[in-house]
Design an enzyme around this catalytic site. Sequence first.
Site, PDB file in Angstrom:
ATOM      1  N   GLY A  10      -3.966 112.983  67.665  1.00 19.10           N
ATOM      2  CA  GLY A  10      -5.286 113.700  67.357  1.00 19.10           C
ATOM      3  C   GLY A  10      -5.862 113.976  66.032  1.00 19.10           C
ATOM      4  N   THR A  61      -9.090 117.398  76.052  1.00 12.02           N
ATOM      5  CA  THR A  61     -10.358 117.764  75.364  1.00 12.02           C
ATOM      6  C   THR A  61     -11.686 117.120  75.832  1.00 12.02           C
ATOM      7  OG1 THR A  61     -10.192 116.217  73.322  1.00 12.02           O
ATOM      8  CG2 THR A  61      -9.361 118.575  72.944  1.00 12.02           C
ATOM      9  N   TYR A 124     -12.924 123.173  80.878  1.00 13.39           N
ATOM     10  CA  TYR A 124     -12.289 123.000  79.693  1.00 13.39           C
ATOM     11  C   TYR A 124     -12.096 124.340  78.995  1.00 13.39           C
ATOM     12  CZ  TYR A 124     -11.586 122.212  74.493  1.00 13.39           C
ATOM     13  OH  TYR A 124     -11.106 122.259  73.427  1.00 13.39           O
TER      14      TYR A 124
END
Length: 292
Positions: A10, A61, A124
Amino acid sequence: MRILITGKRGQVGHELTRSLSCLGDVITTDSQTLDLSKTEELAGKVDVLAPDLIVNAAAYTAVDRAENEQELAYKVNALAPQILAEVAKKRDIPLIHYSTDYVFNGSGDKAWTEEAETQPLNVYGRTKLAGELAISSATDKYLIFRTSWVYGARGANFLNTMKRLAIDKVQLSIVHDQIGAPTWSRHIADVTAQVVSQSYQQADFWQKHSGIYHLSGAGSASWFDFAEQIFHLMAEQGHSVPKLHPITTRDYPTPANRPANSLLDNRKLKQHFGLALPDWKTSLEWVMSGQN
């Protein structure tokens, strides 16, 4: 010191590998070697790695997709951090974790403090908030850094999306009524490294400083402002750029609701650690000039 970093592929995880390498023996993992969604295996695998510090940069994400993948988002963003915190508590080691401005509802026009009421607008945000609460309940040696609008030279992010669209788009419509602070992933990693370095020098560091901190670029921008500055710098470099048109959030509906105000108040970070990030425009210039 053995430092375990999750999510090495990431944006933040990649930068952490560089930033933390001078502070210990860095063990990096990704979803292939340490899958946070396989929560039944997580504790055992972490124990085998025998870290002295866990830095959890892995997360689910995909904000819009999370609306339909709630169970997976919850596993990665809430249950896995809880398990990591429980392992950290058992091993008597600290945990560093990253969260988001999406834990707030985006009302008003003031920057959010760490003590402000949380009220996520989407799955989220709710799963990330659940992860925060799980960590603080499971262990007493932890740092949670809430950040916003993360971008960098690599990975899927707004900067790289704009650069890609500039290749074949003549015009672009960008939302102008969501406000936040673009934050360079490298700065997140560098601040983390500086805080870890401070922890080495203070015997009572975790007793004094465990908690939640906001960590974002200085200044403020809308997504339109961010795009406008990206294209301004691209034009200076001789690239053709699209003409921009401001639109409202209502004009660009998405499956997940977004907060209108994502500004984070970073004063606590400065007070506790003497650290602050540069203005977002300065950071963006560094990234786009190749200083990365």
